[in-house]
Write a protein that holds these residues in place. Structure first.
Motif, PDB file in Angstrom:
ATOM      1  N   GLY A 198       4.566  16.611   1.952  1.00 23.12           N
ATOM      2  CA  GLY A 198       3.380  16.173   2.676  1.00 23.12           C
ATOM      3  C   GLY A 198       3.397  14.681   2.954  1.00 23.12           C
ATOM      4  N   ARG A 199       3.814  13.900   1.976  1.00 23.43           N
ATOM      5  CA  ARG A 199       3.843  12.440   2.151  1.00 23.43           C
ATOM      6  C   ARG A 199       4.972  12.007   3.085  1.00 23.43           C
ATOM      7  NH1 ARG A 199       0.392   8.401   2.557  1.00 23.43           N
ATOM      8  NH2 ARG A 199       1.100   6.460   1.591  1.00 23.43           N
ATOM      9  N   ILE A 247       8.288   4.253   6.252  1.00 25.54           N
ATOM     10  CA  ILE A 247       9.695   4.422   5.852  1.00 25.54           C
ATOM     11  C   ILE A 247      10.313   3.085   5.488  1.00 25.54           C
ATOM     12  CG2 ILE A 247      11.966   5.242   6.609  1.00 25.54           C
ATOM     13  CD1 ILE A 247       9.943   7.455   6.187  1.00 25.54           C
ATOM     14  N   THR A 248       9.906   2.049   6.198  1.00 25.71           N
ATOM     15  CA  THR A 248      10.458   0.713   5.931  1.00 25.71           C
ATOM     16  C   THR A 248       9.682  -0.025   4.846  1.00 25.71           C
ATOM     17  OG1 THR A 248       9.129  -0.217   7.739  1.00 25.71           O
ATOM     18  CG2 THR A 248      11.376   0.520   8.274  1.00 25.71           C
ATOM     19  N   HIS A 249       8.622   0.587   4.345  1.00 28.58           N
ATOM     20  CA  HIS A 249       7.843  -0.009   3.253  1.00 28.58           C
ATOM     21  C   HIS A 249       7.653   1.047   2.152  1.00 28.58           C
ATOM     22  CE1 HIS A 249       6.815  -2.495   6.770  1.00 28.58           C
ATOM     23  NE2 HIS A 249       6.649  -3.487   5.904  1.00 28.58           N
ATOM     24  N   PRO A 250       8.728   1.381   1.429  1.00 33.30           N
ATOM     25  CA  PRO A 250       8.640   2.447   0.414  1.00 33.30           C
ATOM     26  C   PRO A 250       7.612   2.186  -0.662  1.00 33.30           C
ATOM     27  CG  PRO A 250      10.675   1.168   0.196  1.00 33.30           C
ATOM     28  CD  PRO A 250      10.068   0.767   1.493  1.00 33.30           C
ATOM     29  N   LEU A 276       7.090  10.440   8.559  1.00 36.85           N
ATOM     30  CA  LEU A 276       7.993  10.721   9.670  1.00 36.85           C
ATOM     31  C   LEU A 276       7.250  11.046  10.957  1.00 36.85           C
ATOM     32  CD1 LEU A 276      10.680  12.892   7.819  1.00 36.85           C
ATOM     33  CD2 LEU A 276      10.982  10.577   8.702  1.00 36.85           C
ATOM     34  N   PHE A 277       6.183  11.849  10.863  1.00 34.25           N
ATOM     35  CA  PHE A 277       5.494  12.332  12.051  1.00 34.25           C
ATOM     36  C   PHE A 277       4.392  11.401  12.540  1.00 34.25           C
ATOM     37  CE2 PHE A 277       6.469  16.684  10.026  1.00 34.25           C
ATOM     38  CZ  PHE A 277       7.730  16.712  10.597  1.00 34.25           C
TER      39      PHE A 277
END
Length: 298
Positions: A91-92, A104-107, A97-98
């Motif tokens: 879910g996260r 994604i660039t800030h984990p 992604l969507f």
């Protein structure tokens, strides 16, 4: 509490009388916090997940008591462990992604689940992978495992959408203020909007859940491999596709929706509908399985 509810009642009466006064969310007296003990805070959204998982486990346990179940109780316990991980992680990641690629660039922000942001489609992928893993490891029939899980899911969807409404998030598109249930949400400007969270709760939760549970317990649907999970996929897809016409697209995807003519949620449901209808046709064209108690692999 009674005094706080009077403005909402007055707004509703004026709207029904054609006074064009929409309901105001803040007058409902709702709070995203279900329990606050000072040292511990439980939010309605978290409670919705918890109750949904508990119901799913209870209902699946009942299903497995019948003859010819595709798995044993021990498999169900493994399934819910991995499926819970699949819902949360999928879910996260699906949301990132969507809907919010910047995560994604800030984990460090990706793991902040308490800030919200979960994708149903991502959770579905994670849960499907969990069911595939448990089925492969236990040498189980994957489609029949999905058939037994499908009726357990809509209750969680219903509770989750109700929690979205209580949180005052994921509101709908602008509506005519004369609509009796049009509502002004905090953070959404002065415009009256559709409470699309409740539309989703009704279609994805109550309607779909009633159909699946009725099919499981009162018909021979469970003996047609893939029929129940196909009904879930097609039913959810059509419900979500429909509600998206009333739901406000995510702020970061409004340009995408305008350019493509459909929201991201609608594009993601199209494959679900196609797969679901394919499974239904396949199940109905094949004879039902024999109603026998089969020994499960050790």
């Amino acid at each position: 509490m009674v005094a706080g509810a009077l403005p909402a009642v007055a707004d509703a009466a004026a709207s029904l009388a054609g006074g064009h006064a929409p309901l105001r969310f803040e007058n409902l007296g709702l709070s995203p916090i279900a329990l606050d003990l000072g040292f511990f805070t439980l939010k309605w959204y978290s409670l919705a997940y918890l109750v949904g998982i508990i119901f799913a486990y209870w209902h699946l346990t009942r299903e497995l008591r019948g003859p010819g179940a595709p798995m044993a109780q021990r498999h169900a316990e493994d399934l819910f462990f991995y499926a819970t991980l699949g819902v949360i992680i999928g879910g996260r990641l699906g949301y990132a992604l969507f809907y919010a690629p910047e995560l994604i660039t800030h984990p460090q922000d990706l793991i902040k689940l308490w800030q919200g942001g979960m994708s149903f489609h991502g959770g579905l992928i994670g849960t499907t992978l969990a069911m595939a893993w448990v089925s492969w490891r236990g040498r189980l029939d994957f489609l029949r495992v999905c058939d037994y899980v499908a009726p357990c899911v809509p209750v969680g969807l219903f509770l989750g959408r109700c929690a979205n409404f209580v949180n005052g998030e994921l509101w709908g598109r602008a509506a005519d203020s004369a609509l009796p249930w049009a509502m002004v949400f905090p953070g959404a400007g002065p415009v009256a909007r559709h409470p699309s969270q409740l539309y989703e709760a009704g279609l994805e939760g109550l309607v779909l859940g009633t159909v699946l549970i009725t099919l499981f317990w009162t018909t021979r649907a469970r003996w047609r491999q893939g029929l129940l999970v196909g009904t879930f996929a097609a039913g959810y897809g059509m419900a979500r596709f429909t509600v998206e016409f009333f739901r406000q697209p995510d702020a970061q995807l409004q340009d995408f929706a305008h350019a493509t003519g459909l929201s991201m949620g609608q594009w993601l449901t199209i494959p679900m509908i196609a797969i679901g209808l394919g499974l239904i046709v396949r199940a109905l064209r094949r004879p039902p399985l024999a109603v026998t108690v089969q020994s499960l692999p050790a």
